[in-house]
Design an enzyme around this catalytic site. Structure first.
Site, PDB file in Angstrom:
ATOM      1  CB  SER A 135      36.071 -33.399-112.964  1.00  0.00           C
ATOM      2  OG  SER A 135      35.667 -34.520-113.738  1.00  0.00           O
ATOM      3  N   GLY A 141      36.824 -38.191-114.522  1.00  0.00           N
ATOM      4  CA  GLY A 141      36.940 -38.142-115.976  1.00  0.00           C
ATOM      5  C   GLY A 141      35.666 -37.686-116.669  1.00  0.00           C
ATOM      6  CD  GLU A 189      40.371 -40.341-107.331  1.00  0.00           C
ATOM      7  OE1 GLU A 189      40.864 -39.354-107.889  1.00  0.00           O
ATOM      8  OE2 GLU A 189      40.555 -41.492-107.730  1.00  0.00           O
ATOM      9  CE  LYS A 200      42.393 -41.122-114.660  1.00  0.00           C
ATOM     10  NZ  LYS A 200      40.949 -41.178-114.644  1.00  0.00           N
ATOM     11  CG  ASN A 211      45.862 -41.830-112.034  1.00  0.00           C
ATOM     12  OD1 ASN A 211      46.706 -42.448-112.685  1.00  0.00           O
ATOM     13  ND2 ASN A 211      44.680 -42.331-111.735  1.00  0.00           N
ATOM     14  CG  HIS A 239      41.827 -45.001-109.830  1.00  0.00           C
ATOM     15  ND1 HIS A 239      40.911 -45.105-110.851  1.00  0.00           N
ATOM     16  CD2 HIS A 239      42.162 -43.693-109.754  1.00  0.00           C
ATOM     17  CE1 HIS A 239      40.714 -43.898-111.376  1.00  0.00           C
ATOM     18  NE2 HIS A 239      41.459 -43.029-110.730  1.00  0.00           N
ATOM     19  CD  GLU A 248      40.013 -44.643-114.415  1.00  0.00           C
ATOM     20  OE1 GLU A 248      41.245 -44.769-114.454  1.00  0.00           O
ATOM     21  OE2 GLU A 248      39.438 -43.537-114.540  1.00  0.00           O
TER      22      GLU A 248
HETATM   23  C1  PEP Z   1      41.560 -39.894-111.276  1.00  0.00           C
HETATM   24  O1  PEP Z   1      41.729 -40.650-112.203  1.00  0.00           O
HETATM   25  O2  PEP Z   1      41.988 -40.207-110.150  1.00  0.00           O
HETATM   26  C2  PEP Z   1      40.868 -38.635-111.532  1.00  0.00           C
HETATM   27  C3  PEP Z   1      40.518 -37.918-110.507  1.00  0.00           C
HETATM   28  O3  PEP Z   1      40.637 -38.311-112.830  1.00  0.00           O
HETATM   29  P1  PEP Z   1      40.048 -36.905-113.384  1.00  0.00           P
HETATM   30  O4  PEP Z   1      40.780 -35.811-112.660  1.00  0.00           O
HETATM   31  O5  PEP Z   1      40.358 -36.916-114.849  1.00  0.00           O
HETATM   32  O6  PEP Z   1      38.610 -36.887-113.081  1.00  0.00           O
END
Ligand code: PEP
Length: 330
Positions: free
Chosen positions: A286, A223, A217, A65, A63, A147, A149
């Site tokens: 992460s 993040g 997630e 983003k 992703n 997601h 976000e």
């Molecule tokens: C994500 O945005 O789906 C995600 C898992 O981000 P990160 O790997 O940066 O934590």
């Protein structure tokens, strides 16, 4: 517990036989069906022993983003094109909308392209939105929905996300359906409640689970650099698979089909599998090149959704190739 199959010593890729079918059918019949399944697969015969609770292929999504420029994305695509990726993994990347076409035109066919969002219905007077039809028009195969976000920064609710998922699936896009709890929800012991509620809002409206990958997630891990431990992730993945088994299979099993045919002259087999077994449940939060192997070893982790680390081609390739840790030497 790692699953070591005694039923079929020459598995292709990461499949495990479906217990329901195993119990219900004579073994010779199942062996026959399994032989047809392997013949109809594009994957090469390989590993003998599998540590995977689901029967779906390992799946890794990147992703991107709201990151990148024409130049940085050109470089990232070039790195991905030259990366050596294990064959038994579905690999998908989700660039920002404005670069989707550029990426799709230049990226190897080995990697599919996903959008990061889509509109709830047919396009029209919806300023700033992108329709599923437009995504399909430029060759996009997937969309990430729900997601954190979009849920917590943009304010999308379960119902809105469910509508988007149903529309995208009905129009033939695959959906990476994200769920996950906030830190305060975890601390309040509500992790399962939150995840199950989010799952239910998908389950209530989706036509089948054929084209859905669930991404667990935890919001506190996205993040932040604070990855869930393999045990924390595995615990939720098991619960999600169990939830699917209890709440979805009965309702939509008749619509969720895998149809294999063509290798027999006169007969095609229609095999119904449990949704819970075939739905990929991937972990996001992460994940990076250093922690992916230990996470991938968990039996119910069927892959990853990767944010930050997917912006670096070689590191993303390392994460894709963590599928190797699923295999146990013959
Ligand atoms: C994500 O945005 O789906 C995600 C898992 O981000 P990160 O790997 O940066 O934590």
């Amino acid at each position: 517990m790692a699953m070591v199959s005694t039923y079929c010593p020459q598995f292709n890729g990461l499949r495990r036989s479906c217990p329901k079918l195993d119990n219900a059918q004579p073994q010779s019949f199942l062996q026959h069906i399994n032989s047809q399944l392997r013949l109809s697969s594009s994957r090469k015969p390989c590993r003998a022993v599998i540590a995977m609770a689901g029967s779906g292929k390992f799946f890794v999504g990147g992703n991107w983003k709201c990151n990148g420029t024409k130049d940085s994305i050109t470089k990232l695509v070039s790195d991905l094109n030259s990366a050596k990726l294990e064959t038994d993994v579905d690999v998908v990347v989700a660039p920002p909308f404005v670069y989707l076409d550029q990426v799709n035109a230049t990226l190897t066919d080995r990697i599919e392209v996903s959008a990061q969002n889509s509109w709830i219905g047919k396009g029209g007077a919806f300023t700033g939105e992108i329709s599923v039809e437009q995504l399909k028009d430029i060759g996009c195969k997937w969309v990430i929905l729900g997601h954190s976000e979009r849920r917590h920064v943009i304010g999308e609710d379960d119902q809105f996300i469910g509508k988007k998922a149903a529309y995208a699936l009905n129009e033939g896009l695959g959906v990476i359906a994200c769920i996950g709890e906030l830190l305060e929800e975890r601390e309040a012991g509500k992790t399962f409640d939150v995840c199950f509620q989010q799952l239910k809002s998908f389950a209530d409206v989706v036509p089948s689970w054929d084209n859905i990958v669930i991404a667990y997630e935890p919001v506190w891990a996205i993040g932040t650099g604070k990855v869930a431990t393999p045990q924390q992730a595995q615990e939720v993945h098991v619960a999600v698979r169990d939830w699917l088994k209890k709440n979805v299979s009965e309702e939509v099993a008749s619509k969720t089909r895998i149809i294999y045919g063509g290798n027999l002259d006169t007969i095609s087999f229609v095999v119904l599998e449990e949704v819970a077994s075939k739905t990929r449940i991937i972990y996001g939060g992460s994940v990076n090149g250093s922690n992916c192997v230990e996470l991938a070893k968990q039996e119910d982790i069927d892959g990853f959704l990767v944010g930050g680390a997917s912006l670096k081609g070689p590191e993303f390739a390392t994460i894709v190739n963590s599928v190797i840790s699923k295999r146990v030497a013959a």
